[in-house]
Design an enzyme around this catalytic site. Structure first.
Site, PDB file in Angstrom:
ATOM      1  N   HIS A 174     -11.151  -2.509   2.795  1.00  0.00           N
ATOM      2  CA  HIS A 174     -10.914  -2.223   4.046  1.00  0.00           C
ATOM      3  C   HIS A 174     -11.770  -0.974   4.732  1.00  0.00           C
ATOM      4  CE1 HIS A 174      -8.189   0.016   2.191  1.00  0.00           C
ATOM      5  NE2 HIS A 174      -8.077   0.795   3.215  1.00  0.00           N
ATOM      6  N   ASP A 175     -12.175  -0.249   3.877  1.00  0.00           N
ATOM      7  CA  ASP A 175     -12.805   0.975   4.215  1.00  0.00           C
ATOM      8  C   ASP A 175     -14.257   1.055   4.056  1.00  0.00           C
ATOM      9  OD1 ASP A 175     -10.764   2.467   4.834  1.00  0.00           O
ATOM     10  OD2 ASP A 175     -10.257   3.250   2.738  1.00  0.00           O
ATOM     11  N   ASP A 177       0.736  -1.089   0.106  1.00  0.00           N
ATOM     12  CA  ASP A 177      -0.244  -0.082  -0.075  1.00  0.00           C
ATOM     13  C   ASP A 177       0.701   1.042   0.095  1.00  0.00           C
ATOM     14  OD1 ASP A 177      -2.431   1.485   0.157  1.00  0.00           O
ATOM     15  OD2 ASP A 177      -3.134  -0.121   1.507  1.00  0.00           O
ATOM     16  N   ASP A 219      -2.830   4.997  -2.468  1.00  0.00           N
ATOM     17  CA  ASP A 219      -3.809   5.225  -1.339  1.00  0.00           C
ATOM     18  C   ASP A 219      -4.411   6.933  -1.707  1.00  0.00           C
ATOM     19  OD1 ASP A 219      -5.609   4.812   1.190  1.00  0.00           O
ATOM     20  OD2 ASP A 219      -4.068   6.701   1.827  1.00  0.00           O
ATOM     21  N   GLU A 248      -6.540   4.276  -5.803  1.00  0.00           N
ATOM     22  CA  GLU A 248      -7.646   4.468  -5.269  1.00  0.00           C
ATOM     23  C   GLU A 248      -8.013   6.171  -5.603  1.00  0.00           C
ATOM     24  OE1 GLU A 248      -9.541   4.770  -0.823  1.00  0.00           O
ATOM     25  OE2 GLU A 248      -7.568   5.681  -1.117  1.00  0.00           O
TER      26      GLU A 248
END
Length: 555
Positions: free
Chosen positions: A328-329, A98, A199, A256
């Protein structure tokens, strides 16, 4: 569209803290991932994305990085990371890390030096501004609530943090900062990484100079998204990063990306795009409200379908999206998109089938292949996620009772996806021999990998079928590269689309409800390739789909 090495792959997101604990301390770790590589290989996974495992104080579960060059001891050592890369390669698998470079941690050496000398070299690595009579430089609200500015003690200066106050934003306008980031990226690629998930990357470009926007809540502040909508020029940074890093290694990079402008899609994921791919968030964003989770609305089957098709249409012929149901969000997709009371193995398979058969790179989030569901919270004290806690207070301030506020945030909490992976029906779902860092979902006795592994009718077995179809020599060209063309859009609660390749045409049909629906096909099908029921009611062109039935037909 140029063919790339990653187009035919299947990706899997691991949330390391919750995947598998090898040493009994209650936290998942790198050795735990290594021990489960064969499980992932048997599933058919090729690419592994690890949520952050860098050194971090965990103010935001690792998305606040204090050292980009080291592994947090909670997860293991650099030797463990090297071993994971080697063991993955033995199995033909690629490891992604990440890349969190919109911000770092306030415990990073850069920020510590900046606080000692805000006017010095490292002060320019961040956004440090004079306040306005003791108040913040402007009225932006952070993603986690409250002001996006934090006062530096003993001064009238503030630093910007789009997220948590322990996550100061990095100043990408500074070439020296960018060079440090590129050096770090290449250091990891030299170690053998397959690439990165990037990210919150749109946030790196700010609309300058800083100024107020129209408030959107009673707190007098505005969402930071208002500024991002006006910011121009992020592509200059992203192009430079690609040229200096990913392109040199033919690395896979998935962004993202929120709030991209339609005319920018080719620049992001075209043949010479900034990234290899970017996540499709149309479905994720549907129903959301800037006022808070309490104001979010239910996303029904037809809206879900329309969001999927919107994404497919805007990217057809340009590049590959990465398709997700959850991450995960977000809450668990089966709990979020399937109407309450209808969540069962059949509907879970249907949702997975839709996601896999759309054009793009399928990303499985850990536990999705088992049909893991949202968890339950007895009180807000059981919640770990900072975003959930903030939204709980937002709901209270909006006039909801504590019980109502807890129910609201329980539906959307990021902790739903962060509960430990359910390996078996033993203590702590087989995740740890110790005490898990986050409570295991109580339904682990019914939903776990061990019970599904040998069950040919399980959700896990269905995901294996989907992956096998994607990789089969006979259908790979159509499933991976074929066009995606919506069908039966006039039918409510029917989601159907063609996948058309040079030699074969497939028709995917899902009955997104618990009632039967009749349908007349344009022609008879040659073969049923995927079916989440044992049979299909048909007399040729006329078929009847049972509740939540999904079929993939060769036409």
């Amino acid at each position: 569209m140029q063919k790339k090495w990653w187009h035919e792959k299947v990706a899997y997101q691991i949330y390391p803290k919750s995947f598998y604990d090898s040493n009994g301390d209650g936290i998942g770790d790198l050795q735990g991932i290594i021990r489960k590589l064969d499980y992932l290989k048997d599933l058919g996974v090729d690419i592994l994305w690890l949520s952050p495992i860098f050194c971090s104080p965990l103010a935001d579960q690792g998305y606040d990085i204090s050292d980009y060059y080291n592994i947090d001891p909670r997860f293991g050592t650099m030797d463990d990371m090297d071993e994971l890369i080697v063991e993955a390669k033995k199995r033909g698998m690629y490891v992604l890390m990440d890349l969190v470079v919109n911000h770092c941690s306030d415990e990073h050496e850069w920020f510590k030096k900046a606080m000692k000398d805000p006017d010095g070299e490292y002060g320019k690595y961040f956004y440090i501004e004079e306040g306005r009579n003791g108040e913040p430089p402007c009225n932006w609200r952070s993603y986690f609530g409250k002001s996006a500015w934090e006062k530096i003690p003993g001064t009238d200066r503030f630093y910007l943090h789009s997220f948590h106050k322990k996550q100061p934003d990095l100043n990408w306008e500074n070439p020296a900062l960018r060079r440090e980031i590129y050096k770090m990226i290449n250091w990891w690629l030299d170690k053998g990484l397959g690439g990165f998930r990037i990210d919150a990357i749109i946030n790196i470009k700010k609309e300058l100079p800083f100024r107020d926007y129209e408030p959107d809540r009673e707190d007098g502040m505005c969402s930071i998204k208002k500024m991002l909508a006006e910011a121009e020029g992020v592509g200059e940074f992203l192009f430079e990063m690609k040229e200096e890093t990913f392109k040199k290694y033919d690395a896979f990079a998935v962004g993202e990306v929120f709030d991209e402008k339609p005319e920018e899609i080719a620049a992001f994921i075209g043949d010479d795009g900034y990234f290899s791919s970017m996540f499709d968030f149309e479905e994720t964003l549907a129903g959301k409200s800037d006022r808070g989770w309490y104001d979010c609305r239910y996303v029904g089957p037809d809206e879900y379908r329309d969001c999927c098709f919107k994404s497919q249409r805007k990217t057809e012929g340009i590049g590959f999206l990465s398709n997700i149901i959850e991450n995960h969000d977000e809450p668990r997709g089966v709990s979020h998109y399937i109407p309450q009371g209808d969540c069962n193995d059949t509907s879970k398979k249907m949702l997975g089938g839709i996601s896999f058969m759309l054009k793009g790179l399928p990303f499985i989030y850990q536990g999705q292949e088992l049909g893991m569901e949202n968890t339950t919270f007895a009180s807000i004290d059981e919640v770990d996620d900072i975003s959930t806690i903030d939204e709980y207070h937002v709901a209270l301030e909006a006039g909801f009772t504590p019980e109502e506020a807890l129910k609201i945030v329980s539906e959307y909490s990021r902790d739903n996806a962060r509960t430990p992976f359910q390996w078996d029906d033993g203590p702590n779902a087989g995740f740890t021999a110790g005490s898990p860092w986050l409570k295991v979902n109580p339904n682990y006795k019914e939903i776990n990998a061990q019970s599904q592994a040998e069950d040919e009718d399980s959700v896990l077995a269905f995901y294996r079928q989907l992956i096998a179809l994607r990789k089969s020599p006979a259908y790979r060209e159509t499933v991976v590269y074929g066009t995606c063309e919506p069908a039966f859009e006039d039918r409510s609660r029917i989601m159907a689309f063609y996948r058309k390749g040079p030699e074969k045409t497939l028709l995917v049909i899902a009955n997104f409800q618990n009632q039967e629906q009749p349908l007349t096909l344009p022609k008879t099908c040659k073969k049923i390739l995927i079916n989440n029921y044992p049979d299909l009611i048909s007399d040729g062109r006329n078929i009847t789909l049972k509740g939540y039935q999904l079929v993939v037909l060769e036409m």
